[in-house]
Design an enzyme around this catalytic site. Structure first.
Site, PDB file in Angstrom:
ATOM      1  N   LYS A 136       0.832  -1.217   0.000  1.00 55.80           N
ATOM      2  CA  LYS A 136       0.000   0.000   0.000  1.00 55.80           C
ATOM      3  C   LYS A 136       0.860   1.257   0.000  1.00 55.80           C
ATOM      4  O   LYS A 136       0.640   2.169  -0.802  1.00 55.80           O
ATOM      5  CB  LYS A 136      -0.907   0.012   1.229  1.00 55.80           C
ATOM      6  N   ASN A 137       1.817   1.325   0.905  1.00 54.91           N
ATOM      7  CA  ASN A 137       2.559   2.582   1.036  1.00 54.91           C
ATOM      8  C   ASN A 137       3.496   2.849  -0.138  1.00 54.91           C
ATOM      9  O   ASN A 137       3.889   3.995  -0.363  1.00 54.91           O
ATOM     10  CB  ASN A 137       3.299   2.637   2.383  1.00 54.91           C
TER      11      ASN A 137
ATOM     12  N   CYS B 228      -4.802   8.377   8.481  1.00 51.89           N
ATOM     13  CA  CYS B 228      -5.142   7.795   9.768  1.00 51.89           C
ATOM     14  C   CYS B 228      -5.027   8.832  10.870  1.00 51.89           C
ATOM     15  O   CYS B 228      -4.083   9.604  10.928  1.00 51.89           O
ATOM     16  CB  CYS B 228      -4.246   6.612  10.061  1.00 51.89           C
TER      17      CYS B 228
ATOM     18  N   ARG C 250      -0.020  15.381  12.679  1.00 51.58           N
ATOM     19  CA  ARG C 250       0.883  14.862  11.648  1.00 51.58           C
ATOM     20  C   ARG C 250       1.427  16.040  10.845  1.00 51.58           C
ATOM     21  O   ARG C 250       0.909  16.374   9.781  1.00 51.58           O
ATOM     22  CB  ARG C 250       0.148  13.832  10.771  1.00 51.58           C
TER      23      ARG C 250
ATOM     24  N   ASP D 153       3.635   0.709  12.247  1.00 50.92           N
ATOM     25  CA  ASP D 153       2.376   0.239  11.656  1.00 50.92           C
ATOM     26  C   ASP D 153       2.053  -1.209  12.044  1.00 50.92           C
ATOM     27  O   ASP D 153       1.014  -1.736  11.643  1.00 50.92           O
ATOM     28  CB  ASP D 153       2.409   0.385  10.125  1.00 50.92           C
TER      29      ASP D 153
ATOM     30  N   ARG E  43      -9.154   0.638   3.587  1.00 46.50           N
ATOM     31  CA  ARG E  43      -8.227   1.576   2.946  1.00 46.50           C
ATOM     32  C   ARG E  43      -6.914   0.885   2.620  1.00 46.50           C
ATOM     33  O   ARG E  43      -6.209   1.295   1.700  1.00 46.50           O
ATOM     34  CB  ARG E  43      -7.918   2.747   3.896  1.00 46.50           C
TER      35      ARG E  43
HETATM   36  C1  UD1 Z   1       4.118   6.969   6.806  1.00 45.16           C
HETATM   37  C2  UD1 Z   1       3.098   5.867   6.667  1.00 45.16           C
HETATM   38  C3  UD1 Z   1       2.479   5.559   8.029  1.00 45.16           C
HETATM   39  C4  UD1 Z   1       3.570   5.230   9.030  1.00 45.16           C
HETATM   40  C5  UD1 Z   1       4.654   6.301   9.047  1.00 45.16           C
HETATM   41  C6  UD1 Z   1       5.865   5.915   9.899  1.00 45.16           C
HETATM   42  C7  UD1 Z   1       2.319   6.250   4.400  1.00 45.16           C
HETATM   43  C8  UD1 Z   1       1.195   6.690   3.511  1.00 45.16           C
HETATM   44  N1  UD1 Z   1       2.075   6.300   5.715  1.00 45.16           N
HETATM   45  O1  UD1 Z   1       3.402   8.111   7.291  1.00 45.16           O
HETATM   46  O2  UD1 Z   1       1.585   4.477   7.885  1.00 45.16           O
HETATM   47  O3  UD1 Z   1       3.026   5.110  10.327  1.00 45.16           O
HETATM   48  O4  UD1 Z   1       5.123   6.549   7.717  1.00 45.16           O
HETATM   49  O5  UD1 Z   1       6.430   4.728   9.454  1.00 45.16           O
HETATM   50  O6  UD1 Z   1       3.361   5.841   3.939  1.00 45.16           O
HETATM   51  N2  UD1 Z   1       7.058  14.366  11.125  1.00 45.16           N
HETATM   52  C9  UD1 Z   1       7.386  15.677  11.378  1.00 45.16           C
HETATM   53  N3  UD1 Z   1       7.397  16.551  10.320  1.00 45.16           N
HETATM   54  C10 UD1 Z   1       7.109  16.178   9.048  1.00 45.16           C
HETATM   55  C11 UD1 Z   1       6.787  14.840   8.796  1.00 45.16           C
HETATM   56  C12 UD1 Z   1       6.769  13.952   9.862  1.00 45.16           C
HETATM   57  O7  UD1 Z   1       7.649  16.040  12.532  1.00 45.16           O
HETATM   58  O8  UD1 Z   1       7.143  17.024   8.151  1.00 45.16           O
HETATM   59  C13 UD1 Z   1       7.036  13.389  12.233  1.00 45.16           C
HETATM   60  C14 UD1 Z   1       5.656  12.772  12.459  1.00 45.16           C
HETATM   61  O9  UD1 Z   1       4.864  13.563  13.297  1.00 45.16           O
HETATM   62  C15 UD1 Z   1       6.031  11.435  13.079  1.00 45.16           C
HETATM   63  C16 UD1 Z   1       7.364  11.072  12.392  1.00 45.16           C
HETATM   64  O10 UD1 Z   1       7.869  12.287  11.870  1.00 45.16           O
HETATM   65  O11 UD1 Z   1       6.257  11.590  14.461  1.00 45.16           O
HETATM   66  C17 UD1 Z   1       7.258  10.059  11.279  1.00 45.16           C
HETATM   67  O12 UD1 Z   1       6.326  10.527  10.300  1.00 45.16           O
HETATM   68  P1  UD1 Z   1       6.424  10.123   8.762  1.00 45.16           P
HETATM   69  O13 UD1 Z   1       7.509   9.101   8.608  1.00 45.16           O
HETATM   70  O14 UD1 Z   1       6.495  11.353   7.956  1.00 45.16           O
HETATM   71  O15 UD1 Z   1       5.017   9.440   8.547  1.00 45.16           O
HETATM   72  P2  UD1 Z   1       4.083   9.541   7.257  1.00 45.16           P
HETATM   73  O16 UD1 Z   1       4.910   9.640   6.041  1.00 45.16           O
HETATM   74  O17 UD1 Z   1       2.996  10.529   7.491  1.00 45.16           O
END
Ligand code: UD1
Length: 437
Positions: free
Chosen positions: A22-23, A120, A125, A310, A403
Site C-alpha cells: 500500500k505505502n 489515519c 501529523r 504500523d 483503505r
Molecule cells: C508513513 C506511513 C504511516 C507510518 C509512518 C511511519 C504512508 C502513507 N504512511 O506516514 O503508515 O506510520 O510513515 O512509518 O506511507 N514528522 C514531522 N514533520 C514532518 C513529517 C513527519 O515532525 O514534516 C514526524 C511525524 O509527526 C512522526 C514522524 O515524523 O512523528 C514520522 O512521520 P512520517 O515518517 O512522515 O510518517 P508519514 O509519512 O505521514
C-alpha cells in the site's frame, strides 16, 4: 453500515498470498504524474486508497486502464492541474498520501495546488519537513483555505541539499519525487529507509530518473528533463504480511505467508520468535506456526529497520494473552498511537497506557465484544483480537481497514477463520430521544 462479525477461537491453517505494498502504491501512483508516456504498474493492491488516487489522476486527465485486478496502465502525458472537482478534493483529502501530489505537481508543472492531507487519525501529523525540503529546491509554499499552494521560482525546481530534522517517510518520498526532474543535483540527508522508499526509487529509475542511495540514510538525485514510460512491479506489503503473521500468533495454527520479501519482515519474525512463535523463512514466503503458550516481550517501534510503528497495534493485540507483563513503546508517533487500547479493554485485555508506553498484563483469553476501528492498523488489531477471542466480536468502522487491506475477509476465511462482512442499516434514532432533543 458494514461491519465484520467474527466467531473467534479457530486456529488458522493454509496459505495466504500477500498483495502489493500500500505505502509504495500511494507514492508511486502520484509519482506517475511526472511520466510522459504509458506507465504499467503491476502488483498494485486492490484497496480504497489506490482507488481514490487512480480516480484523482483520471480527473486530472490521465488515461487509466485497468488490465486486471492488480495491473494498471497509466498515461499521464496530458494531465493538467486545477481540474479536480470539489467532491474529489474531499475524497482525496481523506488519504494521507494526497500530499505526494505536491511533489509530483511541482516536478511536472513547476507549481502545485493540493489539499492539506488527512489519513489515519493518530494525532498531529506535521508536514514541516516536506515544506523544508521543497523550499530548499526553490519552491515558494503557502497555505490558503485548507490548500497548499506551491510555485517554483522560474517555473522549474532546482536541486539543493536538505537535511531532515526528523526521519520522515513522507518527506523523503515527496522530496525524491520533486527532485527527479529538478535542474541539477539534490542531496537529501537523514532520510527514511523503509522498503517503499527503495521501491519508489526503483520505480523512478525505471522511468528514466537517476536516484541513488535509497535504503541508506543519504539519497542523491541527479535531475533529468523528463521521465518516460515503462513497466514496474511493486514490492509485496510488509505490513499486510506482518498482520497475517501476528494473526497466526494470536489465533494459533500454521500458515504459509506467500509473496513476501522475508528480509523486510526480519524484525517482526525475530520478535515473534521471542514470543514462542515459530517462523521459518523461504525465498519468497514465511511459514508461521504457533501451538504453545505465548511469551511476554517488550518492544519499541522505530523507523526501518526498527520495529514498524504500523505493526504496533497488531502486536499489542497478540500480547494481550501472553502470560506475564509486556511493554509496548511507541517511538515514532509522539502521542503514543494508543487510542485503540480502550477497544481491547472491552474484550477483557488488561492494559494501562502511560506516556509513550502500553503496559500489558497477559490474560487467559479475550472475550468477544463490539469494537471499532480507530484507524487502519488499529482496525487490523481488532480483527486479530476477534480471531483469537472466545465468542463473537463485531468490528465497526471497517472503512479504515479497507483503505489498506485487500480482501481481508476472503483471505482470512480461506485460512479457516469465521469472519463475515455484514451490512446492517443504521439503527433508527429513538423517537423518545428526538422529542427530548
Ligand atoms: C508513513 C506511513 C504511516 C507510518 C509512518 C511511519 C504512508 C502513507 N504512511 O506516514 O503508515 O506510520 O510513515 O512509518 O506511507 N514528522 C514531522 N514533520 C514532518 C513529517 C513527519 O515532525 O514534516 C514526524 C511525524 O509527526 C512522526 C514522524 O515524523 O512523528 C514520522 O512521520 P512520517 O515518517 O512522515 O510518517 P508519514 O509519512 O505521514
Amino acid at each position: 453500515m458494514e461491519k465484520y462479525v467474527i466467531h473467534g477461537g479457530r486456529p488458522l491453517h493454509g496459505s495466504v498470498e500477500i498483495s502489493g505494498a500500500k505505502n509504495a502504491a500511494v507514492a508511486i501512483i502520484p509519482a506517475a504524474i511526472m511520466v510522459r508516456g504509458v506507465c504499467r504498474l503491476e502488483n498494485l493492491p486492490e484497496i480504497s486508497d489506490t482507488d481514490t488516487l487512480l480516480h484523482t489522476l483520471t480527473y486530472m486527465g490521465a488515461k487509466v486502464n485497468m488490465i486486471n485486478r492488480s495491473t494498471v496502465e497509466l498515461d499521464c502525458t496530458h494531465v493538467q492541474m486545477d481540474t479536480l472537482p470539489e467532491d474529489m478534493w474531499v475524497r482525496t483529502r481523506k488519504i494521507r498520501a494526497s500530499y505526494y501530489l505536491l511533489g509530483a505537481m511541482l516536478g511536472r508543472f513547476g507549481r502545485a495546488r493540493t489539499t492539506m492531507p488527512g489519513g489515519c487519525n493518530f494525532g498531529v501529523r506535521p508536514i514541516d519537513q516536506h515544506i523544508k525540503g521543497l523550499t530548499a529546491l526553490g519552491a515558494d509554499i503557502r497555505l490558503n483555505g485548507g490548500f497548499i499552494i506551491a510555485e517554483a521560482k522560474d517555473g522549474r525546481l532546482k536541486g539543493g541539499t536538505v537535511y531532515l530534522d526528523k526521519v520522515s517517510v513522507g518527506a523523503t518520498i515527496n522530496i525524491m519525487i520533486a527532485a527527479a526532474t529538478a535542474e541539477g543535483r539534490t542531496v537529501i540527508e537523514n532520510v527514511a529507509r523503509e522498503p517503499h522508499i527503495v521501491d519508489l526509487a526503483n520505480f523512478l529509475n525505471s522511468m528514466g530518473a537517476d536516484v541513488r542511495g535509497a535504503g541508506t540514510d543519504v539519497i542523491k538525485i541527479r535531475g533529468v528533463k523528463q521521465l518516460h514510460g515503462g513497466t514496474y512491479t511493486l514490492i509485496p506489503d510488509q505490513i499486510e504480511a506482518g498482520t497475517y503473521m501476528t494473526a497466526v500468533a494470536a489465533a494459533g495454527g500454521a500458515v504459509k505467508i506467500a509473496n513476501v520479501i522475508p528480509k523486510h519482515l526480519e524484525c517482526i519474525s525475530t520478535k515473534l520468535r521471542e514470543m514462542n512463535v515459530e517462523v521459518e523463512e523461504g525465498d519468497d514466503y514465511v511459514l508461521v506456526r504457533r501451538d504453545g503458550p505465548l511469551h511476554a516481550v517488550n518492544l519499541k517501534t522505530k523507523p526501518y529497520p526498527g520495529f514498524p510503528t504500523d505493526m504496533q497495534p497488531q502486536m499489542t493485540a497478540v500480547l494481550c494473552c501472553a502470560p506475564g507483563v509486556s511493554v509496548v513503546t511507541e517511538g515514532v508517533w509522539n502521542n503514543g498511537r494508543f487510542k485503540y487500547v480502550g477497544e481491547l479493554k472491552k474484550m477483557g485485555a488488561q492494559i494501562e497506557v502511560e506516556d509513550q508506553s502500553a503496559f500489558l498484563q497477559g490474560v487467559d483469553h479475550l472475550t468477544g465484544a463490539v469494537v471499532r476501528s480507530c484507524d487502519l492498523r488499529a482496525g487490523a488489531a481488532m480483527v486479530i483480537a476477534g480471531l483469537s477471542a472466545q465468542g463473537v466480536t463485531t468490528v465497526e468502522d471497517i472503512v479504515y481497514i479497507e483503505r489498506g487491506y485487500q480482501d481481508v475477509v476472503g483471505k482470512f476465511r480461506a485460512l479457516g477463520a469465521d469472519i463475515r462482512c455484514v451490512d446492517e442499516p443504521e439503527e433508527p434514532a429513538d423517537p423518545a430521544d428526538i422529542s427530548a432533543g
